[in-house]
Design an enzyme around this catalytic site. Structure first.
Site, PDB file in Angstrom:
ATOM      1  N   GLU A   1     -68.287  24.646 -10.560  1.00  0.00           N
ATOM      2  CA  GLU A   1     -67.482  24.674  -9.329  1.00  0.00           C
ATOM      3  C   GLU A   1     -66.265  25.590  -9.474  1.00  0.00           C
ATOM      4  O   GLU A   1     -65.767  26.138  -8.498  1.00  0.00           O
ATOM      5  CB  GLU A   1     -67.012  23.258  -8.972  1.00  0.00           C
ATOM      6  CG  GLU A   1     -66.138  22.677 -10.071  1.00  0.00           C
ATOM      7  CD  GLU A   1     -65.576  21.296  -9.815  1.00  0.00           C
ATOM      8  OE1 GLU A   1     -65.771  20.745  -8.731  1.00  0.00           O
ATOM      9  OE2 GLU A   1     -64.934  20.777 -10.745  1.00  0.00           O
TER      10      GLU A   1
ATOM     11  N   HIS B   1     -69.943  14.731  -7.499  1.00  0.00           N
ATOM     12  CA  HIS B   1     -69.603  13.418  -8.078  1.00  0.00           C
ATOM     13  C   HIS B   1     -70.812  12.633  -8.569  1.00  0.00           C
ATOM     14  O   HIS B   1     -70.636  11.633  -9.279  1.00  0.00           O
ATOM     15  CB  HIS B   1     -68.810  12.598  -7.052  1.00  0.00           C
ATOM     16  CG  HIS B   1     -67.465  13.203  -6.757  1.00  0.00           C
ATOM     17  ND1 HIS B   1     -67.294  14.212  -5.839  1.00  0.00           N
ATOM     18  CD2 HIS B   1     -66.252  12.975  -7.299  1.00  0.00           C
ATOM     19  CE1 HIS B   1     -66.016  14.576  -5.805  1.00  0.00           C
ATOM     20  NE2 HIS B   1     -65.364  13.840  -6.681  1.00  0.00           N
TER      21      HIS B   1
ATOM     22  N   ASP C   1     -65.948  17.029 -18.127  1.00  0.00           N
ATOM     23  CA  ASP C   1     -65.806  18.473 -18.326  1.00  0.00           C
ATOM     24  C   ASP C   1     -65.886  18.889 -19.803  1.00  0.00           C
ATOM     25  O   ASP C   1     -66.097  20.064 -20.103  1.00  0.00           O
ATOM     26  CB  ASP C   1     -64.481  18.967 -17.740  1.00  0.00           C
ATOM     27  CG  ASP C   1     -64.478  18.964 -16.217  1.00  0.00           C
ATOM     28  OD1 ASP C   1     -65.479  18.513 -15.631  1.00  0.00           O
ATOM     29  OD2 ASP C   1     -63.489  19.407 -15.621  1.00  0.00           O
TER      30      ASP C   1
ATOM     31  N   ARG D   1     -87.940  30.307  -3.435  1.00  0.00           N
ATOM     32  CA  ARG D   1     -86.558  30.528  -2.991  1.00  0.00           C
ATOM     33  C   ARG D   1     -85.631  30.822  -4.175  1.00  0.00           C
ATOM     34  O   ARG D   1     -85.963  30.566  -5.330  1.00  0.00           O
ATOM     35  CB  ARG D   1     -86.033  29.268  -2.299  1.00  0.00           C
ATOM     36  CG  ARG D   1     -86.577  29.084  -0.904  1.00  0.00           C
ATOM     37  CD  ARG D   1     -86.189  27.730  -0.344  1.00  0.00           C
ATOM     38  NE  ARG D   1     -86.493  27.652   1.072  1.00  0.00           N
ATOM     39  CZ  ARG D   1     -86.679  26.524   1.735  1.00  0.00           C
ATOM     40  NH1 ARG D   1     -86.624  25.367   1.116  1.00  0.00           N
ATOM     41  NH2 ARG D   1     -86.945  26.556   3.019  1.00  0.00           N
TER      42      ARG D   1
ATOM     43  N   ARG E   1     -81.000  28.637  -0.997  1.00  0.00           N
ATOM     44  CA  ARG E   1     -80.420  27.330  -0.666  1.00  0.00           C
ATOM     45  C   ARG E   1     -79.415  26.952  -1.756  1.00  0.00           C
ATOM     46  O   ARG E   1     -79.540  27.376  -2.905  1.00  0.00           O
ATOM     47  CB  ARG E   1     -81.500  26.248  -0.637  1.00  0.00           C
ATOM     48  CG  ARG E   1     -82.540  26.443   0.460  1.00  0.00           C
ATOM     49  CD  ARG E   1     -81.974  26.109   1.837  1.00  0.00           C
ATOM     50  NE  ARG E   1     -83.014  26.101   2.846  1.00  0.00           N
ATOM     51  CZ  ARG E   1     -83.419  27.162   3.537  1.00  0.00           C
ATOM     52  NH1 ARG E   1     -82.868  28.357   3.302  1.00  0.00           N
ATOM     53  NH2 ARG E   1     -84.364  27.045   4.448  1.00  0.00           N
TER      54      ARG E   1
ATOM     55  N   GLU F   1     -56.743  15.512 -20.200  1.00  0.00           N
ATOM     56  CA  GLU F   1     -55.466  16.156 -20.538  1.00  0.00           C
ATOM     57  C   GLU F   1     -54.298  15.630 -19.704  1.00  0.00           C
ATOM     58  O   GLU F   1     -53.176  15.514 -20.207  1.00  0.00           O
ATOM     59  CB  GLU F   1     -55.583  17.682 -20.370  1.00  0.00           C
ATOM     60  CG  GLU F   1     -56.133  18.070 -19.011  1.00  0.00           C
ATOM     61  CD  GLU F   1     -55.777  19.495 -18.586  1.00  0.00           C
ATOM     62  OE1 GLU F   1     -56.619  20.114 -17.939  1.00  0.00           O
ATOM     63  OE2 GLU F   1     -54.670  19.961 -18.891  1.00  0.00           O
TER      64      GLU F   1
HETATM   65  O1  F6P Z   1     -62.442  14.843 -13.955  1.00  0.00           O
HETATM   66  C1  F6P Z   1     -62.721  16.185 -13.915  1.00  0.00           C
HETATM   67  C2  F6P Z   1     -63.426  16.504 -12.628  1.00  0.00           C
HETATM   68  O2  F6P Z   1     -64.661  15.853 -12.612  1.00  0.00           O
HETATM   69  C3  F6P Z   1     -63.557  18.004 -12.397  1.00  0.00           C
HETATM   70  O3  F6P Z   1     -64.726  18.539 -12.938  1.00  0.00           O
HETATM   71  C4  F6P Z   1     -63.490  18.084 -10.897  1.00  0.00           C
HETATM   72  O4  F6P Z   1     -62.943  19.321 -10.483  1.00  0.00           O
HETATM   73  C5  F6P Z   1     -62.579  16.977 -10.522  1.00  0.00           C
HETATM   74  O5  F6P Z   1     -62.685  16.012 -11.522  1.00  0.00           O
HETATM   75  C6  F6P Z   1     -62.876  16.371  -9.172  1.00  0.00           C
HETATM   76  O6  F6P Z   1     -62.004  15.335  -8.941  1.00  0.00           O
HETATM   77  P1  F6P Z   1     -61.972  14.389  -7.664  1.00  0.00           P
HETATM   78  O7  F6P Z   1     -62.698  13.147  -8.041  1.00  0.00           O
HETATM   79  O8  F6P Z   1     -60.523  14.155  -7.441  1.00  0.00           O
HETATM   80  O9  F6P Z   1     -62.667  15.091  -6.546  1.00  0.00           O
END
Ligand code: F6P
Length: 340
Positions: A221, A272, A126, A161, A266, A102
């Site tokens: 997240e 990433h 996403d 756990r 845990r 976007e």
């Molecule tokens: O591109 C979307 C995304 O992967 C989100 O899910 C995440 O919050 C964000 O990028 C993380 O971005 P960066 O690489 O800047 O940590």
């Protein structure tokens, strides 16, 4: 005809496959393709890389983006949009293909008012762009998550756990829901709805009372916990598109669960890992089709449009509509929540 191509925002698996598709199709249309490095940054301080098929033919299965990426927003700089347009002109670009979500495509759409001729390609793990059934990169991200969670399950069951797995998904719970269903999660938490931490602890304890010593929680997240309100972030500052740096909800949740239930808990952040590595076959095919279709749109002089997947067909839609958020299907989430 000279066509620029850039990738902006978070990377994901399949960007290189899109670039390869564009360059191959450009040959058919007799067009030259010029890569722009680091997203919009490469048009503010020109950083161009002329591409030919020999340079890209072997990148189909390579993760990341050979063009590099950034979250640079020209609208954050005084005179930024005009600078981009000046550099587009100086680079003699007749059109631009913007591979992004976007934010990146939002810029392309705004620049249309200054005369930019742009076509968008929907990229984000996403999966939150409204006018396409799926964005490329999502399927690979979900599969990587499921592979990881399968491993987390075996260690979690062995140790009896509670395991909390945090996956990406800033404002959308598509990854958490798909990965949760596919990995047999007992609790799925998404950004679309605020959750009550006491209810989560109660559900974990109910499982324990029923003799189930392992509980798997998959949380996006961006999930919002009732007691804290808002999302959990790792830094104060926002990026150039106004997004916070998310992270930590899994850790916070695990600590609360352990404290409140007394059960060993845990947390694992997949983060990433979901964005990196080679695209799976579905994304290789989708990315290739989208790249080819984007170049065809350029050749047809159809701009301010984004290529999209609808059913089995590649179609095109207006960027303004396309970048609206795709709301998580409540029916899908309900299915995910049947297995607690
Ligand atoms: O591109 C979307 C995304 O992967 C989100 O899910 C995440 O919050 C964000 O990028 C993380 O971005 P960066 O690489 O800047 O940590």
């Amino acid at each position: 005809m000279r066509v620029g191509v850039l990738s902006g925002g978070g990377d994901c698996a399949g960007i290189n496959a899109v670039i390869r598709g564009i360059v191959r199709r450009a040959e058919v249309h007799g067009a030259d393709v010029v890569g722009i490095r680091r997203g919009w940054a490469g048009l503010m301080e020109p950083d161009l890389l002329p591409l030919n098929y020999g340079m890209v033919e072997d990148i189909l299965g390579v993760g990341g983006t050979i063009l590099l990426t950034s979250r640079t927003n020209p609208y954050k700089k005084e005179g930024g949009p005009e600078l981009v347009m000046k550099n587009v002109k100086e680079a003699r670009l007749d059109a631009l293909i913007a591979i992004g979500g976007e934010d990146t495509q939002g810029v392309a759409h705004r620049l249309a008012t200054l005369g930019l001729k742009a076509v968008g390609v929907p990229k984000t793990i996403d999966n939150d762009l409204s006018e396409t059934d799926v964005t490329f990169g999502f399927d690979t991200a979900v599969n990587v998550a499921v592979d990881a969670i399968d491993r987390i399950r075996t260690t979690g069951t062995s140790h009896e756990r509670v395991m909390v797995v945090e996956v990406m998904g800033r404002d959308a719970g598509w990854i958490a829901t798909h990965a949760g269903i596919a990995s047999g999660a007992h609790i799925i938490l998404v950004p679309e709805e605020e959750f009550d931490i006491e209810a989560v602890c109660a559900a974990v304890l109910a499982r324990k009372r029923a003799g189930k010593n392992f509980t798997l929680i998959v949380t996006a997240e961006g999930a919002r916990v009732g007691m804290k309100k808002g999302q959990v972030t790792t830094a104060q500052e926002l990026d150039q598109f106004g997004h916070p740096k998310l992270g930590g909800i899994g850790h916070l949740l695990a600590a609360e669960i352990e404290k409140s239930t007394g059960l060993e808990t845990r947390d694992v952040v997949l983060g990433h890992i979901l964005r990196g590595g080679p695209p799976l076959a579905f994304d290789r095919v989708l990315s290739t089709r989208l790249g080819v279709a984007a170049m065809d749109l350029v050749a047809k002089n159809r701009f301010d449009r984004m290529v999209a997947l609808r059913g089995n067909a590649i179609v095109d839609v207006g960027i303004e509509e396309a970048i609206k958020p795709k709301v998580l299907d409540p029916g899908l989430l309900a299915v995910g929540r049947m297995f607690g």
